[in-house]
Design a protein around this motif. Structure first.
Motif, PDB file in Angstrom:
ATOM      1  N   THR A  78       0.846  -1.190   0.000  1.00 20.70           N
ATOM      2  CA  THR A  78       0.000   0.000   0.000  1.00 20.70           C
ATOM      3  C   THR A  78       0.881   1.239   0.000  1.00 20.70           C
ATOM      4  N   GLN A  79       0.660   2.127  -0.957  1.00 19.72           N
ATOM      5  CA  GLN A  79       1.358   3.401  -1.012  1.00 19.72           C
ATOM      6  C   GLN A  79       0.343   4.525  -0.881  1.00 19.72           C
ATOM      7  N   ALA A  80       0.670   5.505  -0.026  1.00 17.78           N
ATOM      8  CA  ALA A  80      -0.300   6.566   0.215  1.00 17.78           C
ATOM      9  C   ALA A  80       0.377   7.796   0.790  1.00 17.78           C
ATOM     10  N   PRO A  81      -0.219   8.987   0.554  1.00 18.79           N
ATOM     11  CA  PRO A  81       0.248  10.190   1.252  1.00 18.79           C
ATOM     12  C   PRO A  81      -0.304  10.204   2.663  1.00 18.79           C
ATOM     13  N   SER A  82       0.288  11.003   3.542  1.00 14.83           N
ATOM     14  CA  SER A  82      -0.129  11.014   4.943  1.00 14.83           C
ATOM     15  C   SER A  82      -1.579  11.454   5.114  1.00 14.83           C
ATOM     16  N   THR A  83      -2.113  12.208   4.157  1.00 13.85           N
ATOM     17  CA  THR A  83      -3.515  12.621   4.252  1.00 13.85           C
ATOM     18  C   THR A  83      -4.456  11.427   4.142  1.00 13.85           C
ATOM     19  N   ASP A  84      -3.954  10.290   3.661  1.00 18.21           N
ATOM     20  CA  ASP A  84      -4.771   9.075   3.561  1.00 18.21           C
ATOM     21  C   ASP A  84      -4.421   8.045   4.628  1.00 18.21           C
ATOM     22  N   PHE A  85      -3.496   8.375   5.534  1.00 22.02           N
ATOM     23  CA  PHE A  85      -3.050   7.400   6.514  1.00 22.02           C
ATOM     24  C   PHE A  85      -4.150   6.982   7.490  1.00 22.02           C
ATOM     25  N   ARG A  86      -5.171   7.841   7.657  1.00 25.85           N
ATOM     26  CA  ARG A  86      -6.255   7.496   8.578  1.00 25.85           C
ATOM     27  C   ARG A  86      -6.848   6.121   8.237  1.00 25.85           C
ATOM     28  N   LYS A  87      -6.874   5.783   6.965  1.00 18.39           N
ATOM     29  CA  LYS A  87      -7.417   4.490   6.533  1.00 18.39           C
ATOM     30  C   LYS A  87      -6.555   3.322   7.014  1.00 18.39           C
ATOM     31  N   LEU A  88      -5.300   3.622   7.381  1.00 16.20           N
ATOM     32  CA  LEU A  88      -4.366   2.575   7.793  1.00 16.20           C
ATOM     33  C   LEU A  88      -4.200   2.479   9.305  1.00 16.20           C
ATOM     34  N   TRP A  89      -4.911   3.344  10.045  1.00 18.40           N
ATOM     35  CA  TRP A  89      -4.761   3.349  11.499  1.00 18.40           C
ATOM     36  C   TRP A  89      -5.087   1.985  12.074  1.00 18.40           C
ATOM     37  N   TRP A  90      -4.250   1.554  13.029  1.00 16.31           N
ATOM     38  CA  TRP A  90      -4.328   0.299  13.758  1.00 16.31           C
ATOM     39  C   TRP A  90      -3.886  -0.883  12.895  1.00 16.31           C
ATOM     40  N   ASP A  91      -4.288  -0.956  11.618  1.00 16.68           N
ATOM     41  CA  ASP A  91      -3.816  -2.055  10.771  1.00 16.68           C
ATOM     42  C   ASP A  91      -2.330  -1.920  10.467  1.00 16.68           C
TER      43      ASP A  91
END
Length: 272
Positions: A78-91
């Motif tokens: 998974t590649q993403a900017p920090s503005t999308d990191f919320r989707k990766l929280w905890w996982d």
């Protein structure tokens, strides 16, 4: 894993208050990185931006923060900017904040708060099965089952902090960000928390980023050190090398301020 490229970060919409000024750094896999500096140096602001928490007016004025995460189970990248990191929280990304009493809900028992912090996929099965998993996991943090049935104020500061670390580590994230996790704890409890975090990192082989104004804490736990001053990174490198041969005047002053015993610096490496 994470690349921070010339970011300037601050607060506000109509006016902009700069907190981090043109900072670049990289966070690799399987390492413990420390971020040190005095209060107001931009440490926590940088951590929140890396975490992707832009909920209180925090914004990136220029530059980028991007991440690449590999799922250990599927191998998917998974590649993403920090503005999308919320989707990766905890996982993939988790956060250990400072001040357990200001983070834990005083009106909820610990069991509810642990479950509330889990991704939906981790809540499968019956409530008793989930509780059994949580109990087994917490036992590795020196926390008994009774902890689940009490409110935060009924636990010591050290036990509350262990709960926060356990919540952050429960789903084996690839990156754990810890912001002053041992603030206000006595030195004995502090060392136990630090040792526990080292053990977690070694077990998961993930990346742990530790923010602290206490350079002695960094000497004990980190592999690599980032020194911040007035919103900028003024020095970075292997922790032991920075202590042995600091290049920046601010770093020298930080190291010189550490207490000494019989002429030796009063620090040792946790887990060494």
């Amino acid at each position: 894993m994470i690349r921070v490229d010339n970011v300037t970060i601050g607060y506000g919409t109509t006016s902009f208050i700069k907190a981090v000024d043109n900072v670049s750094l990289e966070l690799g896999s399987n390492e413990i990185v420390g971020i040190a500096g005095e209060s107001g140096s931009g440490k926590s602001t940088l951590m929140r931006a890396i975490y992707g928490d832009f909920s209180t007016g925090l914004r990136i004025q220029s530059g980028t923060i991007e991440g690449q995460f590999t799922d250990p189970q599927t191998g998917a990248v998974t590649q993403a900017p920090s503005t999308d990191f919320r989707k990766l929280w905890w996982d993939q990304i988790s956060y250990v904040p400072q001040g357990s009493m200001s983070v834990l809900n005083p009106l909820m028992k610990i069991e509810e708060q642990v479950i509330d912090g889990l991704p939906r996929r981790e809540r499968q099965g019956s409530r008793s099965e989930l509780r059994a998993r949580i109990v087994k996991f917490l036992s590795g943090f020196g926390l008994g089952e009774h902890v689940l049935d009490v409110y935060p104020h009924q636990l010591s500061g050290g036990m509350r902090q262990r709960v926060l670390v356990a919540i952050a580590a429960f789903v084996n994230p690839r990156l754990i960000l810890a912001d002053e996790p041992t603030t206000a704890l006595d030195v004995v409890v502090q060392k136990k928390i630090l040792l526990m975090m080292v053990e977690i990192q070694r077990k998961l082989r993930n990346t742990l980023v530790l923010v602290s104004h206490d350079l002695g804490v960094h000497y004990q736990i980190t592999d690599r050190l980032v020194i911040m001053y007035k919103g900028q990174v003024v020095e970075t490198g292997p922790t032991t090398e920075i202590f042995a041969n600091p290049q920046h005047d601010y770093t020298r002053n930080l190291i010189a301020s550490l207490p000494r015993l019989h002429g030796q610096r009063a620090t040792d490496r946790v887990g060494a």
